[in-house]
Design an enzyme around this catalytic site. Structure first.
Site, PDB file in Angstrom:
ATOM      1  N   TYR A   1       0.829  -1.213   0.000  1.00 49.97           N
ATOM      2  CA  TYR A   1       0.000   0.000   0.000  1.00 49.97           C
ATOM      3  C   TYR A   1       0.863   1.262   0.000  1.00 49.97           C
ATOM      4  CZ  TYR A   1      -3.459   3.311   2.034  1.00 49.97           C
ATOM      5  OH  TYR A   1      -4.273   4.391   2.314  1.00 49.97           O
TER       6      TYR A   1
ATOM      7  N   ASP B   1       9.832  -7.268  -3.319  1.00 50.06           N
ATOM      8  CA  ASP B   1       8.671  -7.705  -2.552  1.00 50.06           C
ATOM      9  C   ASP B   1       8.542  -9.226  -2.638  1.00 50.06           C
ATOM     10  OD1 ASP B   1       5.917  -5.734  -1.724  1.00 50.06           O
ATOM     11  OD2 ASP B   1       5.897  -7.912  -1.456  1.00 50.06           O
TER      12      ASP B   1
ATOM     13  N   PHE C   1       9.883  -0.736   3.649  1.00 51.52           N
ATOM     14  CA  PHE C   1       8.490  -0.904   4.110  1.00 51.52           C
ATOM     15  C   PHE C   1       8.202  -2.351   4.486  1.00 51.52           C
ATOM     16  CE2 PHE C   1       6.752   3.169   2.971  1.00 51.52           C
ATOM     17  CZ  PHE C   1       7.428   3.586   1.831  1.00 51.52           C
TER      18      PHE C   1
ATOM     19  N   SER D   1       6.038   3.536  13.136  1.00 59.58           N
ATOM     20  CA  SER D   1       4.609   3.715  13.410  1.00 59.58           C
ATOM     21  C   SER D   1       4.395   4.423  14.743  1.00 59.58           C
ATOM     22  CB  SER D   1       3.943   2.330  13.445  1.00 59.58           C
ATOM     23  OG  SER D   1       2.657   2.432  14.019  1.00 59.58           O
TER      24      SER D   1
ATOM     25  N   TYR E   1       3.604  -6.756  16.858  1.00 57.83           N
ATOM     26  CA  TYR E   1       3.815  -5.878  15.682  1.00 57.83           C
ATOM     27  C   TYR E   1       4.441  -4.561  16.145  1.00 57.83           C
ATOM     28  CZ  TYR E   1       2.777  -2.045  12.572  1.00 57.83           C
ATOM     29  OH  TYR E   1       2.895  -0.906  11.815  1.00 57.83           O
TER      30      TYR E   1
ATOM     31  N   LYS F   1       8.473  -2.683  15.663  1.00 52.94           N
ATOM     32  CA  LYS F   1       8.805  -1.316  15.226  1.00 52.94           C
ATOM     33  C   LYS F   1       9.738  -0.659  16.240  1.00 52.94           C
ATOM     34  CE  LYS F   1       6.501  -1.263  11.407  1.00 52.94           C
ATOM     35  NZ  LYS F   1       7.253  -1.298  10.118  1.00 52.94           N
TER      36      LYS F   1
ATOM     37  N   TYR G   1       4.453   6.784  11.265  1.00 50.00           N
ATOM     38  CA  TYR G   1       3.169   7.133  10.636  1.00 50.00           C
ATOM     39  C   TYR G   1       2.064   7.102  11.671  1.00 50.00           C
ATOM     40  CZ  TYR G   1       5.592   4.706   6.770  1.00 50.00           C
ATOM     41  OH  TYR G   1       6.494   4.240   5.841  1.00 50.00           O
TER      42      TYR G   1
ATOM     43  N   ASN H   1      -8.162  -2.832   9.169  1.00 46.59           N
ATOM     44  CA  ASN H   1      -8.188  -1.377   9.361  1.00 46.59           C
ATOM     45  C   ASN H   1      -9.571  -0.785   9.033  1.00 46.59           C
ATOM     46  OD1 ASN H   1      -4.865  -1.480   8.189  1.00 46.59           O
ATOM     47  ND2 ASN H   1      -5.444  -0.988  10.265  1.00 46.59           N
TER      48      ASN H   1
ATOM     49  N   ARG I   1     -12.185  -3.324  20.941  1.00 50.15           N
ATOM     50  CA  ARG I   1     -11.246  -4.306  20.371  1.00 50.15           C
ATOM     51  C   ARG I   1     -10.019  -4.332  21.274  1.00 50.15           C
ATOM     52  NH1 ARG I   1      -8.795  -3.284  14.384  1.00 50.15           N
ATOM     53  NH2 ARG I   1      -7.947  -1.435  15.422  1.00 50.15           N
TER      54      ARG I   1
ATOM     55  N   GLY J   1      -6.473  -4.224  22.643  1.00 47.38           N
ATOM     56  CA  GLY J   1      -5.241  -3.616  22.108  1.00 47.38           C
ATOM     57  C   GLY J   1      -5.441  -2.214  21.581  1.00 47.38           C
ATOM     58  N   ASP J   2      -6.688  -1.794  21.392  1.00 48.11           N
ATOM     59  CA  ASP J   2      -6.906  -0.419  20.891  1.00 48.11           C
ATOM     60  C   ASP J   2      -6.542   0.597  21.964  1.00 48.11           C
ATOM     61  OD1 ASP J   2      -7.702  -0.682  18.293  1.00 48.11           O
ATOM     62  OD2 ASP J   2      -9.808  -0.976  18.784  1.00 48.11           O
TER      63      ASP J   2
HETATM   64  C1  WQD Z   1      -8.608   2.716  13.695  1.00 45.69           C
HETATM   65  C2  WQD Z   1      -9.807   2.917  14.607  1.00 45.69           C
HETATM   66  C3  WQD Z   1     -10.476   0.937  15.801  1.00 45.69           C
HETATM   67  C4  WQD Z   1     -11.768  -1.365  12.329  1.00 45.69           C
HETATM   68  C5  WQD Z   1      -3.147   0.157  13.207  1.00 45.69           C
HETATM   69  C6  WQD Z   1      -1.702   0.004  13.606  1.00 45.69           C
HETATM   70  C7  WQD Z   1      -0.889   1.094  12.958  1.00 45.69           C
HETATM   71  C8  WQD Z   1      -1.096   1.025  11.487  1.00 45.69           C
HETATM   72  C9  WQD Z   1      -2.566   1.275  11.186  1.00 45.69           C
HETATM   73  C10 WQD Z   1       0.223  -0.413  10.084  1.00 45.69           C
HETATM   74  C11 WQD Z   1      -9.640   2.194  15.933  1.00 45.69           C
HETATM   75  C12 WQD Z   1     -11.570   1.391  14.845  1.00 45.69           C
HETATM   76  C13 WQD Z   1     -11.264  -0.340  13.134  1.00 45.69           C
HETATM   77  C14 WQD Z   1     -13.136  -1.729  12.444  1.00 45.69           C
HETATM   78  C15 WQD Z   1     -13.431  -0.057  14.134  1.00 45.69           C
HETATM   79  N1  WQD Z   1      -0.711  -0.251  11.013  1.00 45.69           N
HETATM   80  N2  WQD Z   1     -12.094   0.290  13.999  1.00 45.69           N
HETATM   81  N3  WQD Z   1     -13.928  -1.052  13.340  1.00 45.69           N
HETATM   82  O1  WQD Z   1      -5.484   0.215  15.086  1.00 45.69           O
HETATM   83  O2  WQD Z   1      -5.333   2.772  14.863  1.00 45.69           O
HETATM   84  O3  WQD Z   1      -3.629   1.362  13.762  1.00 45.69           O
HETATM   85  O4  WQD Z   1      -3.297   0.210  11.817  1.00 45.69           O
HETATM   86  O5  WQD Z   1       0.883   0.346   9.491  1.00 45.69           O
HETATM   87  O6  WQD Z   1       0.475   0.862  13.238  1.00 45.69           O
HETATM   88  O7  WQD Z   1      -1.588   0.142  14.996  1.00 45.69           O
HETATM   89  O8  WQD Z   1      -5.925   1.380  12.857  1.00 45.69           O
HETATM   90  O9  WQD Z   1      -7.718   1.266  11.190  1.00 45.69           O
HETATM   91  O10 WQD Z   1      -7.333  -0.752  12.718  1.00 45.69           O
HETATM   92  O11 WQD Z   1      -8.347   1.318  13.661  1.00 45.69           O
HETATM   93  O12 WQD Z   1     -14.166   0.533  14.954  1.00 45.69           O
HETATM   94  O13 WQD Z   1     -13.652  -2.645  11.757  1.00 45.69           O
HETATM   95  O14 WQD Z   1     -10.964   2.338  13.985  1.00 45.69           O
HETATM   96  O15 WQD Z   1     -11.050   0.530  17.036  1.00 45.69           O
HETATM   97  O16 WQD Z   1     -10.223   2.995  16.934  1.00 45.69           O
HETATM   98  P1  WQD Z   1      -5.145   1.419  14.273  1.00 45.69           P
HETATM   99  P2  WQD Z   1      -7.351   0.728  12.543  1.00 45.69           P
END
Ligand code: WQD
Length: 343
Positions: free
Chosen positions: A13, A33, A83, A127, A152, A156, A180, A202, A298, A300-301
């Protein structure tokens, strides 16, 4: 003579978007890749956008012999943007050893190859996960790293430390880590974008796949957080803005404009956006009503995080140019385009 840049994870991506920006800025790009989480055709799509199809080498960076062969046959490399890594937070909890082996061995092999083949500059894809839940917001680069909440995130943190220790003893290598926040959206041509395998982890790809009819409904993971609307807050930045920062960073190293042998920059908009605000933005730009329901949190959030990008703004002369709506619009255009192409 064009400066040659290696982009590992280059059909992924952020790698593919960075390859486009590098080519459009006059660099010669070689993608490496192993296609674990991407497709070779992305190199052709990069060619369609830029008019120059980058060389694509398909092998695993954990295979040191293949890596050595590659660098023995590809000389005068000006820099590497790394990446290539596994990046699913949830998956990493279930497969820690795979994550440590893949993400750390590939990085160590890259650093070894840089020493063997006199490659001077490395830009590392890091990250904001390294900050965990920061005490102070917005978060600056000197905020303390919190213990990682996932293997993960730990790869990093450890990756940054491996690079820091390497460049502090090897004057021939300089490096920049880019932390990021949440990259979203797609190239305005809709030729490249996020193409998660299976069910997206995501938020934004899950939103666009739900709107397109590939998923029944979006689950919003919790609305009982200590935030204005109860849902988590993140700093969503357009992937093209993020890609441009990588061009700036590798140029800084090539031109030896870096102040230290190892530098770190936060890449974000500086604005926090909640899950519900992200959904509203999507509905506004797509004209679609999104089907979603609030569920439990979820694991870990973290609750809320957004960047203080002032150091990158000042030192790199980089800032985000696209709005949340711009990013959501390109994400939706990409979803529609790729589904038509995959039919
Ligand atoms: C964003 C928000 C979820 C899915 C992670 C990694 C970060 C990078 C990006 C790699 C959160 C909420 C999500 C869903 C939801 N990874 N959500 N329903 O967890 O912030 O970051 O991905 O490069 O390093 O830590 O991203 O998009 O998974 O979640 O409610 O089906 O959306 O709870 O609050 P995150 P995310």
């Amino acid at each position: 003579m064009k400066k040659k840049i290696i982009v590992t994870g280059g059909t992924g991506y952020i790698g593919s978007h960075t390859a486009v920006e590098l080519i459009e800025n006059g660099y010669e790009v070689i993608l490496i890749d192993n296609l674990y989480n991407s497709e070779a055709i992305v190199a052709e799509w990069i060619g369609k956008i830029t008019g120059i199809m980058p060389q694509l080498e398909i092998f695993d960076l954990c295979d040191i012999n293949k890596l050595d062969d590659f660098f023995s046959n590809n000389k005068n490399i000006a820099g590497i943007i790394h990446f290539a890594a596994y990046k699913a937070v949830g998956e990493s909890v279930n497969k820690p050893l795979e994550y440590y082996r893949n993400n750390l061995v590939s990085l160590i092999n890259i650093l070894d190859a840089m020493k063997q083949h006199s490659i001077p500059g490395l830009v590392f894809s890091s990250s904001c996960t390294v900050y965990g839940q920061p005490e102070k917001l917005p978060v600056t680069e000197d905020a303390p790293m919190q213990p990682a909440i996932s293997p993960y995130g730990n790869t990093k943190q450890i990756g940054e430390e491996i690079i820091r220790d390497t460049v502090s003893t090897d004057k021939n290598i300089n490096s920049i880590s880019l932390r990021y926040f949440n990259p979203i959206g797609a190239h305005p041509s809709a030729m490249i974008g996020e193409l998660p395998r299976g069910i997206p982890e995501n938020l934004v790809p899950f939103i666009t796949q739900t709107a397109y009819g590939l998923r029944d409904e979006l689950k919003v993971f919790g609305n009982d957080y200590n935030t204005p609307d109860g849902t988590c807050i993140r700093d969503y930045l357009h992937v093209v803005d993020l890609a441009k920062a990588h061009v700036t960073a590798i140029k800084r190293l090539i031109e030896k404009k870096n102040r230290e042998s190892y530098e770190v920059f936060n890449l974000g908009t500086g604005k926090g956006v909640s899950v519900l605000e992200a959904i509203e933005s999507f509905e506004r730009v797509s004209g679609k009503k999104l089907k979603y329901k609030i569920t439990g949190r979820r694991a870990g959030d973290i609750e809320k995080i957004w960047a203080d990008p002032s150091y990158a703004n000042k030192e790199l002369g980089w800032k985000t140019l696209s709005s949340l709506d711009d990013a959501m619009r390109t994400a939706w255009e990409w979803e529609n385009n790729i589904r038509k192409r995959k039919q």
